[in-house]
Motif scaffolding. Structure first.
Motif, PDB file in Angstrom:
ATOM      1  N   ASP A 105       6.038  -9.540  -3.837  1.00  0.00           N
ATOM      2  CA  ASP A 105       7.275 -10.299  -3.983  1.00  0.00           C
ATOM      3  C   ASP A 105       8.402  -9.327  -4.288  1.00  0.00           C
ATOM      4  O   ASP A 105       8.168  -8.166  -4.650  1.00  0.00           O
ATOM      5  CB  ASP A 105       7.149 -11.356  -5.083  1.00  0.00           C
ATOM      6  N   PHE A 106       9.640  -9.829  -4.128  1.00  0.00           N
ATOM      7  CA  PHE A 106      10.814  -8.983  -4.274  1.00  0.00           C
ATOM      8  C   PHE A 106      11.801  -9.593  -5.254  1.00  0.00           C
ATOM      9  O   PHE A 106      11.904 -10.812  -5.395  1.00  0.00           O
ATOM     10  CB  PHE A 106      11.527  -8.811  -2.927  1.00  0.00           C
ATOM     11  N   SER A 107      12.542  -8.722  -5.917  1.00  0.00           N
ATOM     12  CA  SER A 107      13.736  -9.104  -6.668  1.00  0.00           C
ATOM     13  C   SER A 107      14.762  -8.019  -6.395  1.00  0.00           C
ATOM     14  O   SER A 107      14.635  -6.887  -6.885  1.00  0.00           O
ATOM     15  CB  SER A 107      13.448  -9.212  -8.168  1.00  0.00           C
ATOM     16  N   GLY A 108      15.779  -8.358  -5.568  1.00  0.00           N
ATOM     17  CA  GLY A 108      16.758  -7.347  -5.196  1.00  0.00           C
ATOM     18  C   GLY A 108      16.102  -6.201  -4.463  1.00  0.00           C
ATOM     19  O   GLY A 108      15.370  -6.395  -3.493  1.00  0.00           O
ATOM     20  N   ARG A 109      16.348  -4.987  -4.927  1.00  0.00           N
ATOM     21  CA  ARG A 109      15.807  -3.816  -4.234  1.00  0.00           C
ATOM     22  C   ARG A 109      14.439  -3.386  -4.759  1.00  0.00           C
ATOM     23  O   ARG A 109      13.941  -2.310  -4.420  1.00  0.00           O
ATOM     24  CB  ARG A 109      16.784  -2.649  -4.336  1.00  0.00           C
ATOM     25  N   TYR A 110      13.817  -4.240  -5.564  1.00  0.00           N
ATOM     26  CA  TYR A 110      12.524  -3.896  -6.144  1.00  0.00           C
ATOM     27  C   TYR A 110      11.409  -4.751  -5.553  1.00  0.00           C
ATOM     28  O   TYR A 110      11.507  -5.977  -5.486  1.00  0.00           O
ATOM     29  CB  TYR A 110      12.547  -4.044  -7.660  1.00  0.00           C
ATOM     30  N   ALA A 111      10.354  -4.076  -5.113  1.00  0.00           N
ATOM     31  CA  ALA A 111       9.155  -4.739  -4.620  1.00  0.00           C
ATOM     32  C   ALA A 111       8.093  -4.692  -5.710  1.00  0.00           C
ATOM     33  O   ALA A 111       7.856  -3.634  -6.311  1.00  0.00           O
ATOM     34  CB  ALA A 111       8.638  -4.039  -3.370  1.00  0.00           C
ATOM     35  N   PHE A 112       7.465  -5.826  -5.954  1.00  0.00           N
ATOM     36  CA  PHE A 112       6.373  -5.922  -6.920  1.00  0.00           C
ATOM     37  C   PHE A 112       5.084  -6.094  -6.114  1.00  0.00           C
ATOM     38  O   PHE A 112       4.907  -7.096  -5.418  1.00  0.00           O
ATOM     39  CB  PHE A 112       6.599  -7.088  -7.873  1.00  0.00           C
ATOM     40  N   VAL A 113       4.207  -5.106  -6.199  1.00  0.00           N
ATOM     41  CA  VAL A 113       3.034  -5.025  -5.340  1.00  0.00           C
ATOM     42  C   VAL A 113       1.764  -5.123  -6.176  1.00  0.00           C
ATOM     43  O   VAL A 113       1.598  -4.390  -7.149  1.00  0.00           O
ATOM     44  CB  VAL A 113       3.021  -3.702  -4.544  1.00  0.00           C
ATOM     45  N   GLY A 114       0.865  -6.027  -5.777  1.00  0.00           N
ATOM     46  CA  GLY A 114      -0.428  -6.133  -6.444  1.00  0.00           C
ATOM     47  C   GLY A 114      -1.406  -5.115  -5.898  1.00  0.00           C
ATOM     48  O   GLY A 114      -1.469  -4.874  -4.685  1.00  0.00           O
ATOM     49  N   LEU A 115      -2.186  -4.511  -6.786  1.00  0.00           N
ATOM     50  CA  LEU A 115      -3.223  -3.552  -6.413  1.00  0.00           C
ATOM     51  C   LEU A 115      -4.570  -4.017  -6.953  1.00  0.00           C
ATOM     52  O   LEU A 115      -4.646  -4.570  -8.048  1.00  0.00           O
ATOM     53  CB  LEU A 115      -2.927  -2.155  -6.968  1.00  0.00           C
ATOM     54  N   SER A 116      -5.607  -3.776  -6.182  1.00  0.00           N
ATOM     55  CA  SER A 116      -6.964  -4.124  -6.587  1.00  0.00           C
ATOM     56  C   SER A 116      -7.870  -2.917  -6.431  1.00  0.00           C
ATOM     57  O   SER A 116      -7.678  -2.082  -5.542  1.00  0.00           O
ATOM     58  CB  SER A 116      -7.507  -5.277  -5.740  1.00  0.00           C
ATOM     59  N   GLN A 117      -8.889  -2.861  -7.303  1.00  0.00           N
ATOM     60  CA  GLN A 117      -9.877  -1.786  -7.184  1.00  0.00           C
ATOM     61  C   GLN A 117     -10.769  -2.024  -5.972  1.00  0.00           C
ATOM     62  O   GLN A 117     -11.136  -1.093  -5.269  1.00  0.00           O
ATOM     63  CB  GLN A 117     -10.731  -1.718  -8.448  1.00  0.00           C
ATOM     64  N   VAL A 118     -11.114  -3.251  -5.706  1.00  0.00           N
ATOM     65  CA  VAL A 118     -12.051  -3.735  -4.676  1.00  0.00           C
ATOM     66  C   VAL A 118     -13.421  -3.074  -4.786  1.00  0.00           C
ATOM     67  O   VAL A 118     -13.566  -1.963  -5.281  1.00  0.00           O
ATOM     68  CB  VAL A 118     -11.511  -3.606  -3.231  1.00  0.00           C
ATOM     69  N   ARG A 119     -14.396  -3.800  -4.314  1.00  0.00           N
ATOM     70  CA  ARG A 119     -15.772  -3.324  -4.367  1.00  0.00           C
ATOM     71  C   ARG A 119     -16.066  -2.457  -3.144  1.00  0.00           C
ATOM     72  O   ARG A 119     -15.520  -2.667  -2.071  1.00  0.00           O
ATOM     73  CB  ARG A 119     -16.727  -4.522  -4.411  1.00  0.00           C
ATOM     74  N   ASP A 120     -16.969  -1.511  -3.310  1.00  0.00           N
ATOM     75  CA  ASP A 120     -17.340  -0.634  -2.197  1.00  0.00           C
ATOM     76  C   ASP A 120     -18.305  -1.319  -1.228  1.00  0.00           C
ATOM     77  O   ASP A 120     -18.518  -0.841  -0.126  1.00  0.00           O
ATOM     78  CB  ASP A 120     -17.987   0.649  -2.722  1.00  0.00           C
ATOM     79  N   ALA A 121     -18.893  -2.426  -1.655  1.00  0.00           N
ATOM     80  CA  ALA A 121     -19.889  -3.091  -0.834  1.00  0.00           C
ATOM     81  C   ALA A 121     -19.285  -4.316  -0.154  1.00  0.00           C
ATOM     82  O   ALA A 121     -18.117  -4.656  -0.329  1.00  0.00           O
ATOM     83  CB  ALA A 121     -21.086  -3.497  -1.700  1.00  0.00           C
ATOM     84  N   ALA A 122     -20.109  -4.984   0.618  1.00  0.00           N
ATOM     85  CA  ALA A 122     -19.785  -6.263   1.252  1.00  0.00           C
ATOM     86  C   ALA A 122     -18.522  -6.161   2.105  1.00  0.00           C
ATOM     87  O   ALA A 122     -18.346  -5.232   2.877  1.00  0.00           O
ATOM     88  CB  ALA A 122     -19.671  -7.354   0.197  1.00  0.00           C
ATOM     89  N   VAL A 123     -17.608  -7.130   1.918  1.00  0.00           N
ATOM     90  CA  VAL A 123     -16.482  -7.266   2.842  1.00  0.00           C
ATOM     91  C   VAL A 123     -15.516  -6.090   2.774  1.00  0.00           C
ATOM     92  O   VAL A 123     -14.787  -5.820   3.729  1.00  0.00           O
ATOM     93  CB  VAL A 123     -15.744  -8.595   2.566  1.00  0.00           C
TER      94      VAL A 123
END
Length: 361
Positions: free
Chosen positions: A274-292
């Motif tokens: 999502d954004f507010s003005g010139r700033y982007a807020f980005v979600g990060l995940s570790q995610v698993r090495d297996a499966a999908v």
């Protein structure tokens, strides 16, 4: 806001409130001291969903620190908001909350909150694997991943199908293309992302590394392809922004050429934007090495991956702040800016407080 911030200057986030239920693992985080400064100067807070940990998290500026306020839901994913409403999509339902300033002023500690979201409706959709949600033309639109369509809600049905990719030949609960992201432009659904242009049950899994696509709505034209797990398309300030989750990047799409241009590389599986003005807020995940998540560029690299929210100045393409979860929150789904709301509360499990809270005309 100036850029005189040190993203290596780390503080421990305030964790939850006294009415939190104890978790099996700690719900902790660390953040740069610049993060609450960004929220304060923008006059916002952030709502973050994590289906893996079963929490909706409010990121709230609290003086010189950041308060991470956890609320429990069953597999929360999509989050949408307008001026005084908040929607949360969970395992089998959509929760609709309305904010009351009068009640917010009375919530402990008195005078600290500027919004209090109370439940008004719960719509049972069944397990449709709700992904992103957004408001368009005053209606709530859902990415219905299990049925490979966009849908809305009414009082008589589980959901109302509104659009599906032209290569999807029938409405079936088979997650045929893993439709996942939705961009709104001019108050209408304009772009969607999917992990494959496939028409068989879970067919997208065979080429998840680079089978991702971006499509126009409503014509269904594929405008970019060969993407590595694309998520979270957003139209902002004349550009179509996109997260290529499989490479951990934020970028824009050149619609004329049909090309994705990565602009910022981040230390995690990027999902939720999502954004507010010139700033982007980005979600990060570790995610698993297996499966999908196996077989992706970001998991092949064997580098350490983070879970949290990163703040990017889209003018300079620099990271100006971040929050990193260090407890049980390992995957982030939605990141939703709450404009004009600095310190929200949400009540849905405190039955006594709900019983004693009244909002009248």
């Amino acid at each position: 806001m100036t850029h005189e911030v040190n993203v290596n200057d780390i503080a421990k986030a305030n964790i939850g409130t006294s009415d939190e239920k104890p978790a099996i693992e700690p719900l902790g985080s660390v953040h740069t001291k610049s993060f609450p400064i960004v929220l304060r100067q923008l006059g916002i807070s952030i709502a973050v969903s994590t289906y893996q940990a079963g929490r909706l998290v409010f990121l709230r500026e609290d003086g010189q620190s950041l308060n991470t306020h956890f609320r429990t839901f069953r597999r929360p994913m999509g989050v949408a908001a307008d001026s005084n409403k908040l929607w949360v999509g969970t395992a089998t339902e959509v929760w609709e909350f309305h904010s009351s300033l009068d009640i917010a002023r009375s919530v402990e500690p008195v005078g600290k909150h500027d919004a209090c979201y109370l439940p008004r409706r719960v719509h049972f959709t069944g397990d449709i694997q709700i992904h992103e949600m957004a408001i368009a033309d005053s209606a709530l639109w859902l990415v219905n991943t299990r049925f490979s369509c966009l849908c809305t809600l009414d009082s008589n049905h589980s959901f109302v199908p509104q659009w599906q990719p032209p290569f999807i030949t029938e409405l079936a609960p088979e997650d045929r293309c893993h439709l996942n992201g939705l961009a709104i432009k001019n108050q209408k659904p304009a772009f969607v992302t999917a992990l494959g242009a496939t028409n068989v049950a879970r067919g997208w899994r065979e080429n998840k590394r680079n089978g991702g696509i971006l499509m126009n709505v409503p014509d269904g034209e594929i405008v970019a392809q060969g993407l590595s797990m694309p998520h979270s398309p957003r139209w902002h300030e004349g550009n179509l922004w996109l997260l290529e989750s499989g490479t951990g990047s934020l970028g824009i799409v050149d619609l004329a050429r049909g090309e994705y241009k990565p602009l910022v590389q981040m230390p995690g599986f990027t999902r939720g934007l999502d954004f507010s003005g010139r700033y982007a807020f980005v979600g990060l995940s570790q995610v698993r090495d297996a499966a999908v998540f196996s077989g992706l560029p970001i998991t092949d690299s064997n580098s350490e991956r983070a879970s949290g929210v990163w703040v990017i100045d889209i003018d300079s393409l620099q990271t100006v702040a971040y929050l990193q979860f260090d407890g049980s929150v390992r995957e982030v789904f939605a990141v939703q800016v709450l404009p004009g709301v600095k310190y929200p509360e949400l009540i849905h499990e405190d039955s006594q407080l709900i019983a004693d809270s009244f909002v009248l005309p």
